[in-house]
Write an enzyme that holds these catalytic residues in place. Structure first.
Site, PDB file in Angstrom:
ATOM      1  N   ARG A 114      44.940  34.755  45.891  1.00 52.91           N
ATOM      2  CA  ARG A 114      45.446  35.317  47.031  1.00 52.91           C
ATOM      3  C   ARG A 114      46.641  34.799  46.753  1.00 52.91           C
ATOM      4  O   ARG A 114      47.186  33.749  46.411  1.00 52.91           O
ATOM      5  CB  ARG A 114      44.719  34.773  48.413  1.00 52.91           C
ATOM      6  CG  ARG A 114      43.359  35.415  48.490  1.00 52.91           C
ATOM      7  CD  ARG A 114      42.534  34.852  50.117  1.00 52.91           C
ATOM      8  NE  ARG A 114      41.487  35.667  50.152  1.00 52.91           N
ATOM      9  CZ  ARG A 114      40.251  35.179  49.594  1.00 52.91           C
ATOM     10  NH1 ARG A 114      40.298  34.024  48.897  1.00 52.91           N
ATOM     11  NH2 ARG A 114      39.171  35.646  49.777  1.00 52.91           N
ATOM     12  N   GLN A 131      46.666  39.727  47.053  1.00 58.39           N
ATOM     13  CA  GLN A 131      45.704  39.312  46.039  1.00 58.39           C
ATOM     14  C   GLN A 131      45.859  39.892  44.585  1.00 58.39           C
ATOM     15  O   GLN A 131      46.427  41.038  44.357  1.00 58.39           O
ATOM     16  CB  GLN A 131      44.303  39.459  46.570  1.00 58.39           C
ATOM     17  CG  GLN A 131      43.833  40.870  46.748  1.00 58.39           C
ATOM     18  CD  GLN A 131      42.580  40.897  47.552  1.00 58.39           C
ATOM     19  OE1 GLN A 131      41.371  41.164  47.076  1.00 58.39           O
ATOM     20  NE2 GLN A 131      42.638  40.649  49.019  1.00 58.39           N
ATOM     21  N   GLU A 162      39.399  47.574  40.566  1.00 57.76           N
ATOM     22  CA  GLU A 162      38.858  48.393  41.877  1.00 57.76           C
ATOM     23  C   GLU A 162      39.820  49.521  41.939  1.00 57.76           C
ATOM     24  O   GLU A 162      40.928  49.893  41.381  1.00 57.76           O
ATOM     25  CB  GLU A 162      39.099  47.342  42.937  1.00 57.76           C
ATOM     26  CG  GLU A 162      40.393  47.022  43.364  1.00 57.76           C
ATOM     27  CD  GLU A 162      40.316  45.888  44.449  1.00 57.76           C
ATOM     28  OE1 GLU A 162      39.333  44.984  44.368  1.00 57.76           O
ATOM     29  OE2 GLU A 162      41.110  46.148  45.416  1.00 57.76           O
ATOM     30  N   HIS A 213      43.323  40.092  40.867  1.00 53.31           N
ATOM     31  CA  HIS A 213      41.973  39.707  40.355  1.00 53.31           C
ATOM     32  C   HIS A 213      42.118  39.106  38.653  1.00 53.31           C
ATOM     33  O   HIS A 213      42.726  39.933  37.925  1.00 53.31           O
ATOM     34  CB  HIS A 213      40.985  40.959  40.254  1.00 53.31           C
ATOM     35  CG  HIS A 213      41.012  41.355  41.897  1.00 53.31           C
ATOM     36  ND1 HIS A 213      40.289  40.559  42.848  1.00 53.31           N
ATOM     37  CD2 HIS A 213      41.169  42.537  42.301  1.00 53.31           C
ATOM     38  CE1 HIS A 213      40.449  41.305  43.947  1.00 53.31           C
ATOM     39  NE2 HIS A 213      40.884  42.285  43.762  1.00 53.31           N
ATOM     40  N   HIS A 253      48.166  43.521  44.833  1.00 56.55           N
ATOM     41  CA  HIS A 253      47.922  44.404  46.018  1.00 56.55           C
ATOM     42  C   HIS A 253      47.424  43.919  47.170  1.00 56.55           C
ATOM     43  O   HIS A 253      47.103  42.852  47.476  1.00 56.55           O
ATOM     44  CB  HIS A 253      47.009  45.446  45.190  1.00 56.55           C
ATOM     45  CG  HIS A 253      45.595  44.747  45.228  1.00 56.55           C
ATOM     46  ND1 HIS A 253      45.346  43.965  44.171  1.00 56.55           N
ATOM     47  CD2 HIS A 253      44.446  44.966  45.840  1.00 56.55           C
ATOM     48  CE1 HIS A 253      43.981  43.601  44.151  1.00 56.55           C
ATOM     49  NE2 HIS A 253      43.385  44.152  45.160  1.00 56.55           N
TER      50      HIS A 253
END
Length: 382
Positions: free
Chosen positions: A264, A87, A124, A89, A245
């Protein structure tokens, strides 16, 4: 104030029956336990001591303690027994545009075909709690990837030809694999499963493992284009917007901006929107962004990340106490021992066993951490 927090583990299929149980000192579960969310995100807010969800508590009582709105971050314990989906972001601007577009189209926010569930980005950070934590992170340097694919022989020739082009675009290759390259992907996977390479033995073994769980999935070929990373306990991995990642296995503390936006790229039964993934993807190859904590003072370490949404501290307790100054609402979760935490302003104290968490309101100014053990503290970035 110190507000005890609790939540039930989410039972995603990739979760572990034992990693969270071992951390908390209990028997293994009879079902996967993947994530425990400590935050006020509406997708699964933590529960406070009086039975209210944390988002409700903040709306009702947060202002009196210095919390002026939703938390900008979400803290989790993550336990992976098998691979999560590949995935990436979106950036903040991409999330705002995508969310507005899907809102205007009238797609329900909980619909399976919905991509942008909010208008926020989702950088993240994950820090390994297990002795090792494996992940795929970022795209490998192109020359190394060419060597890997060449080692697979004739079965991977069409992919090798695309990668051999002087101006080869990894984002274009990934988009092709996920949308029109299913037949080529199957041939590459078969070659990887049967292949041998001293230089890329770990990557080929991973391909065999992934094929056992996601047979024929083009995401397995995408994984062959990515950096395979093994974190040691205490090491962190930072994933900014657009970086491809996937976490593979291990236990970690994860901290992110408060968002649920995921594009995804395989290893999942969920929607894979190849064109939208490519539109947010950062195709720049390079080394994975592994982070080592920086010592701030006795018993206090910080994982430096280039975002304002969150910061993460690791604190080792001491018999005479370690004082930790905190700016803004913070959440502390214990990961070892039984440290006692006390608010610097009120002196209100609580002993945290592994897996237990508290919200520290801004009017406390920080914590004193006494005894033995370790905890991680999430707070807004500076």
């Amino acid at each position: 104030m110190l507000i005890p927090l609790a939540n039930e583990p989410r039972d995603y299929a990739w979760g572990s029956t034992s990693l969270l149980a071992d951390l908390e000192g209990r028997e293994p579960a009879d079902h996967p336990e993947a994530e425990v969310w400590f935050g006020d995100h509406p997708g699964d807010p933590a529960e406070t001591w009086d039975g209210r969800t944390l988002d409700r508590w903040i709306a009702d009582d947060g202002a009196a303690s210095g919390i002026d709105g939703p938390l900008p971050y979400l803290l989790k314990l993550l336990a992976a027994a098998s691979a999560l989906s590949i995935q990436a972001h979106p950036s903040k601007a991409q999330a705002e545009a995508g969310f507005a577009r899907e809102e205007a189209a009238g797609i329900p926010r909980d619909a399976a075909e919905r991509t942008y569930r909010d208008d926020n980005h989702k950088p993240e950070l994950i820090v390994a709690l297990s002795e090792t934590f494996r992940a795929l992170a970022g795209l490998r340097e192109l020359d190394a990837t060419r060597r890997l694919i060449a080692a697979l022989g004739p079965g991977a020739a069409p992919l090798a030809e695309r990668l051999a082009e002087p101006d080869a675009s990894l984002s274009a290759v990934i988009g092709w694999l996920l949308s029109d390259g299913a037949d080529v992907a199957r041939d590459v996977i078969a070659a990887a499963v049967a292949g041998e390479s001293d230089e890329f033995a770990a990557e080929l073994e991973l391909a065999r493992t992934l094929d056992a769980g996601f047979s024929g999935d083009p995401g397995i070929v995408v994984a062959l284009l990515m950096n395979l990373v093994t974190l040691r306990r205490g090491e962190g991995l930072f994933v900014p917007a657009g970086v491809l990642h996937a976490y593979l296995d291990g236990l970690g503390v994860e901290l992110m901006a408060a968002s649920d936006n995921v594009l995804r790229g395989g290893l999942t039964p969920k929607q894979v929107d190849a064109s939208e993934l490519v539109s947010v993807l950062d195709p720049t190859p390079g080394v994975p962004p592994v982070i080592h904590a920086r010592t701030l003072g006795r018993g206090i370490r910080q994982y430096d990340v280039p975002v304002e949404d969150f910061a993460l501290l690791a604190v080792t307790a001491a018999a005479d106490g370690v004082d930790v100054t905190l700016a803004g609402p913070a959440i502390a979760v214990a990961t070892d021992g039984a440290p006692e935490v006390a608010g610097l302003a009120s002196g209100s104290a609580s002993v945290l066993v592994p897996g237990a968490a508290v919200l520290v309101t801004p009017d406390e100014g920080g914590l004193r951490v006494t005894g033995e053990g370790e905890l991680f503290i999430a707070l807004p970035g500076r």
